[in-house]
Design an enzyme around this catalytic site. Structure first.
Site, PDB file in Angstrom:
ATOM      1  N   GLU A 284       0.827  -1.207   0.000  1.00  0.00           N
ATOM      2  CA  GLU A 284       0.000   0.000   0.000  1.00  0.00           C
ATOM      3  C   GLU A 284       0.861   1.256   0.000  1.00  0.00           C
ATOM      4  O   GLU A 284       0.433   2.308  -0.472  1.00  0.00           O
ATOM      5  CB  GLU A 284      -0.901   0.007   1.249  1.00  0.00           C
ATOM      6  N   HIS A 305       8.893 -26.719  -0.883  1.00  0.00           N
ATOM      7  CA  HIS A 305       8.379 -27.908  -1.567  1.00  0.00           C
ATOM      8  C   HIS A 305       7.188 -27.582  -2.464  1.00  0.00           C
ATOM      9  O   HIS A 305       6.538 -28.485  -2.966  1.00  0.00           O
ATOM     10  CB  HIS A 305       8.011 -28.970  -0.524  1.00  0.00           C
ATOM     11  N   LYS A 419     -14.060   0.157  -3.366  1.00  0.00           N
ATOM     12  CA  LYS A 419     -15.089   0.492  -2.364  1.00  0.00           C
ATOM     13  C   LYS A 419     -16.241   1.232  -3.033  1.00  0.00           C
ATOM     14  O   LYS A 419     -17.409   0.949  -2.776  1.00  0.00           O
ATOM     15  CB  LYS A 419     -14.487   1.379  -1.266  1.00  0.00           C
TER      16      LYS A 419
HETATM   17  O1  PA5 Z   1      -4.139   1.028   5.515  1.00  0.00           O
HETATM   18  C1  PA5 Z   1      -5.285   1.315   5.266  1.00  0.00           C
HETATM   19  O2  PA5 Z   1      -5.638   2.478   5.208  1.00  0.00           O
HETATM   20  C2  PA5 Z   1      -6.356   0.265   5.083  1.00  0.00           C
HETATM   21  O3  PA5 Z   1      -5.896  -1.017   5.018  1.00  0.00           O
HETATM   22  C3  PA5 Z   1      -7.288   0.351   6.269  1.00  0.00           C
HETATM   23  O4  PA5 Z   1      -6.574   0.058   7.420  1.00  0.00           O
HETATM   24  C4  PA5 Z   1      -8.454  -0.594   6.120  1.00  0.00           C
HETATM   25  O5  PA5 Z   1      -9.148  -0.326   4.943  1.00  0.00           O
HETATM   26  C5  PA5 Z   1      -9.411  -0.437   7.295  1.00  0.00           C
HETATM   27  O6  PA5 Z   1      -9.830   0.891   7.410  1.00  0.00           O
HETATM   28  P1  PA5 Z   1     -10.589   1.406   8.680  1.00  0.00           P
HETATM   29  O7  PA5 Z   1      -9.683   1.298   9.832  1.00  0.00           O
HETATM   30  O8  PA5 Z   1     -10.952   2.813   8.368  1.00  0.00           O
HETATM   31  O9  PA5 Z   1     -11.804   0.526   8.841  1.00  0.00           O
END
Ligand code: PA5
Length: 446
Positions: A284, A305, A419
């Site tokens: 990310e 393996h 989303k």
């Molecule tokens: O790193 C990120 O921003 C995402 O992986 C969020 O942690 C994930 O989408 C969960 O988001 P939230 O904590 O707002 O529910």
């Protein structure tokens, strides 16, 4: 400071053939590190994780410990509801440090990280009629997967304890001011913990996001935080001896040579979810603007393996980073067998950890020969200190590496695309135009 840095060692010798004699580009790592510390780089408003351990120690730590001891005193299970950065760190820590509950430990169950009805059923079966508490974790408070799971588990809790009593069994970790979850927590009187504004989900494991489930599981979070403070202090050193510089600079150098996939390997099966945490952190943070190393993971020896062939002999686009714990927590020796029926007496009396070490050397040599550069990251033990140093090291190196590649390592604009489509297709109010657009596209295809 030097002694501190020795808690984590990066060994680049397995990639030596890929570097100039001078080694990787430490000047670029130095510039990136300075930008980070001076808050002059992209996304500087999300670099609060750098001093998070100190802030937690002087802030929420006491409340976390009190809540955890309440959970441990009365609950047989804690259901942690969250996804992505709101669950992977806690899951990684619990699997690494407390893979099996010990007497007095509640089961830690993770919910809200899928929409699979079968997975939900499995969790409900595991929960059975145990006494339980819920820790719902969501920075935004609006993420669909955990929000749905929370609605269901909250219903169970209320059916079990009654609406009023259930309130005392819910702990909400969310934004300090905004979001539906914060609003619900205030209205219902649930105990709350904060995901700080200046810390993104994937950098939040050393906040209440990770620490409350960890403490409830029986992990010594005071030690984790103390070690994390030392780790960040030691790794603020402006020096090519800084392991975060070494790792960041090496992987950026290898990426430019066409090593576009990094596999994170560990010989401890309990590391599996730490690797999942690492994949989110690096994927990310770096995968944007059409560039970025693809983070993958393997679990050795098992994957030798199954994936060994590909690693040894597939496309030469791989680099390999091996995390190791130098001293095992347990030891076994190979027994002698009369008559040597399985032809293993040549190993009789040898320690399993020595055999594992030999296997690791053999794998390393084979992969290097096969054209896969090998980076090693070592900490002394699979304990709270080792965990804290690994977390701080990987977070810091990730930010440095991201700045070196020219991206903002603290945003995740790409996550929004799915989303928006999902909300549109599910008919969420406000997404009507996109829904029509998507449905038209889907009809065209059929
Ligand atoms: O790193 C990120 O921003 C995402 O992986 C969020 O942690 C994930 O989408 C969960 O988001 P939230 O904590 O707002 O529910």
């Amino acid at each position: 400071m030097r002694e501190g840095i020795a808690m984590i060692k990066v060994d680049l010798s397995g990639a030596a053939g890929f570097f100039d004699p001078a080694g990787p580009d430490y000047a670029a790592a130095a510039r990136a590190h300075r930008a980070l510390l001076e808050h002059s780089g992209a996304g500087a408003e999300f670099t609060g994780w750098l001093d998070l351990p100190g802030r937690i120690q002087n802030g929420e730590l006491k409340q976390i410990l009190t809540a955890a001891s309440r959970i441990r005193g009365r609950a047989q299970a804690l259901v942690v509801v969250g996804i992505g950065g709101s669950y992977l760190g806690a899951k990684g820590a619990v699997e690494l440090l407390r893979p099996h509950p010990q007497p007095g430990d509640p089961k830690i169950l993770f919910a809200g990280n899928s929409l699979s009805p079968d997975a939900l059923m499995h969790l409900l079966e595991e929960l059975g009629d145990l006494d339980f508490d819920i820790n719902v974790v969501s920075k935004s408070g609006t993420t669909l997967e955990p929000a749905l799971a929370f609605r269901m588990f909250r219903g169970l809790l209320e059916a079990k304890y009654g609406t009023e009593k259930a309130k005392k069994h819910i702990f909400a970790t969310t934004d300090a001011h905004r979001g539906v979850l914060k609003q619900m927590a205030d209205e219902e009187g649930w105990e709350t913990f904060v995901v700080p504004d200046d810390v993104g989900g994937r950098y939040s494991v050393l906040s209440a996001v990770g620490l409350l489930p960890m403490a409830a599981a029986g992990i010594d979070v005071q030690t984790v935080i103390g070690e994390a403070i030392e780790a960040f202090t030691a790794m603020s050193a402006q020096s090519p001896e800084n392991p975060a510089w070494q790792y960041a600079a090496a992987r950026q150098h290898l990426y430019r040579l066409g090593k576009t996939t990094e596999i994170l390997a560990c010989y401890e099966p309990s590391f599996r979810f730490m690797a999942e945490w690492w994949k989110q952190l690096y994927g990310e943070s770096e995968g944007k603007n059409g560039i970025g190393i693809f983070p993958a993971s393997v679990e050795y020896n098992a994957d030798l393996h199954s994936m060994g062939q590909y690693i040894q002999d597939g496309p030469r686009t791989l680099m390999e980073t091996v995390v190791s714990f130098e001293q095992p927590l347990n030891e076994f020796s190979v027994p002698f067998a009369m008559g040597d029926p399985d032809r293993l007496n040549y190993l009789a009396g040898r320690k399993l950890s020595d055999i594992s070490r030999m296997a690791q050397e053999a794998v390393k040599a084979a992969h290097i020969t096969g054209g896969v550069p090998n980076l090693e990251v070592r900490v002394p033990k699979r304990d709270e200190a080792g965990f804290a140093w690994l977390v701080c090291f990987f977070e810091l190196a990730c930010a440095i590496s991201g700045y070196m590649s020219g991206v903002n390592p603290f945003d995740q604009p790409g996550v929004e695309a799915y989303k928006k489509n999902m909300f549109a297709l599910l008919g969420k109010p406000g997404y009507e135009d996109r829904k029509a657009e998507l449905e038209a596209k889907l009809t065209e295809k059929h």
